[in-house]
Design a protein around this motif. Structure first.
Motif, PDB file in Angstrom:
ATOM      1  N   LYS A  18       2.037   4.805 -11.520  1.00 27.48           N
ATOM      2  CA  LYS A  18       1.233   5.121 -12.719  1.00 27.48           C
ATOM      3  C   LYS A  18       0.231   6.225 -12.382  1.00 27.48           C
ATOM      4  O   LYS A  18       0.525   7.084 -11.560  1.00 27.48           O
ATOM      5  CB  LYS A  18       0.581   3.848 -13.270  1.00 27.48           C
ATOM      6  N   HIS A 105       8.735   4.231 -20.466  1.00 24.43           N
ATOM      7  CA  HIS A 105       7.832   3.114 -20.120  1.00 24.43           C
ATOM      8  C   HIS A 105       6.979   2.767 -21.348  1.00 24.43           C
ATOM      9  O   HIS A 105       6.592   3.659 -22.101  1.00 24.43           O
ATOM     10  CB  HIS A 105       6.946   3.518 -18.939  1.00 24.43           C
ATOM     11  N   GLU A 154      11.296  -4.509 -19.133  1.00 27.43           N
ATOM     12  CA  GLU A 154       9.881  -4.789 -18.860  1.00 27.43           C
ATOM     13  C   GLU A 154       9.184  -5.308 -20.118  1.00 27.43           C
ATOM     14  O   GLU A 154       8.682  -4.511 -20.916  1.00 27.43           O
ATOM     15  CB  GLU A 154       9.169  -3.508 -18.409  1.00 27.43           C
ATOM     16  N   GLY A 160       1.291  -5.984 -15.634  1.00 27.80           N
ATOM     17  CA  GLY A 160      -0.074  -6.023 -15.133  1.00 27.80           C
ATOM     18  C   GLY A 160      -0.822  -7.301 -15.445  1.00 27.80           C
ATOM     19  O   GLY A 160      -2.040  -7.369 -15.288  1.00 27.80           O
TER      20      GLY A 160
HETATM   21  P1  PGA Z   1       3.182  -4.379 -12.859  1.00 29.43           P
HETATM   22  O1  PGA Z   1       3.740  -3.099 -13.671  1.00 29.43           O
HETATM   23  O2  PGA Z   1       4.109  -4.599 -11.699  1.00 29.43           O
HETATM   24  O3  PGA Z   1       1.797  -3.975 -12.439  1.00 29.43           O
HETATM   25  O4  PGA Z   1       3.194  -5.534 -13.815  1.00 29.43           O
HETATM   26  C1  PGA Z   1       5.113  -2.900 -13.859  1.00 29.43           C
HETATM   27  C2  PGA Z   1       5.338  -1.629 -14.625  1.00 29.43           C
HETATM   28  O5  PGA Z   1       4.557  -1.322 -15.547  1.00 29.43           O
HETATM   29  O6  PGA Z   1       6.307  -0.888 -14.336  1.00 29.43           O
END
Ligand code: PGA
Length: 228
Positions: A18, A105, A154, A160
């Motif tokens: 990110k 995403h 996802e 997160g």
């Molecule tokens: P995370 O994010 O592992 O922090 O939950 C995954 C992503 O957004 O690809």
């Protein structure tokens, strides 16, 4: 009838950094990997790091110089080729230093209003440039553009949050996506850690993970690779 032998599949372990890390921080992360003498059986696993654009060239240099078993990916790609598109990085430029591009995403769909139509253009640019797109879907109803070979499921609630989807539910979505769109590889993403990664990768239709938070720490990401 499909007969899937779990240990035969090739797993993708993909880090999505990110908008995190400066150059010294990224080089320290790679140095930790280098110091650990990480080895990956490339027949069974592919580890990919997707940092911000500013870090790609220098990370590519470090990886090549030290012969690290890690591939690089971008987190985005321009829907256009080269031209007068201020601020955009195009597929040909990415392909010089990376092999993958994350497309679609939920953070881009939601914060930057990326539409299904725009994402389709990005996938076509990735294909033309010889990049593999890692196309993110939020549920089994998300449209998947033609030509995609790697999908990451996802669910937004899991990103997160420390609250991953269940392996059974993720496997059901992966199965549906494979059946409906003929996608060879479907990954799971959302609160994946070294502790839960194997619960997902052992599921018959899940071919790896897309990892945000836990990938920022080199040791945690190595544990994900090892435990997958
Ligand atoms: P995370 O994010 O592992 O922090 O939950 C995954 C992503 O957004 O690809």
């Amino acid at each position: 009838m499909d007969f899937i032998v779990p240990h035969m599949k090739k797993l993708f372990l993909i880090a999505n950094w990110k908008s995190y890390k400066t150059t010294p921080e990224a080089l320290r992360w790679l140095q930790t990997i280098n110091d650990s003498q990480l080895t990956i059986d490339s027949n069974n696993k592919e580890a990919v790091v997707c940092p911000p654009f500013t870090l790609l060239a220098q990370m590519n240099w470090f990886i090549k110089t030290n012969n690290l078993p890690i591939k690089l990916g971008a987190q985005d790609i321009s829907p256009f080729g080269e031209g007068a598109y201020t601020g955009e990085v195009n597929g040909k430029q990415i392909k010089e230093i990376a092999d993958y591009a994350i497309i679609g995403h939920s953070e881009r769909r939601n914060n930057f209003s990326e539409s299904d139509e725009l994402l389709d253009k990005k996938v076509q640019m990735a294909l033309q440039s010889g990049l593999t797109s890692v196309f993110c879907i939020q549920n089994e109803k998300t449209p998947v553009p033609q030509g995609v070979t790697v999908v990451a499921y996802e669910p937004v609630f899991a990103i997160g949050s420390g609250q991953p989807d269940t392996p059974e539910s993720a496997n059901r979505v992966a199965e549906t996506v494979k059946r409906e769109h003929q996608i060879p590889s479907v990954l799971y993403g959302g609160s994946v850690t070294g502790e839960n990664v194997h619960d997902f990768t052992q599921m018959p239709s899940i071919d790896g993970v897309l990892v945000g938070g836990a990938s920022l720490d080199a040791k945690k990401f190595m544990r994900i690779i090892e435990n997958s």
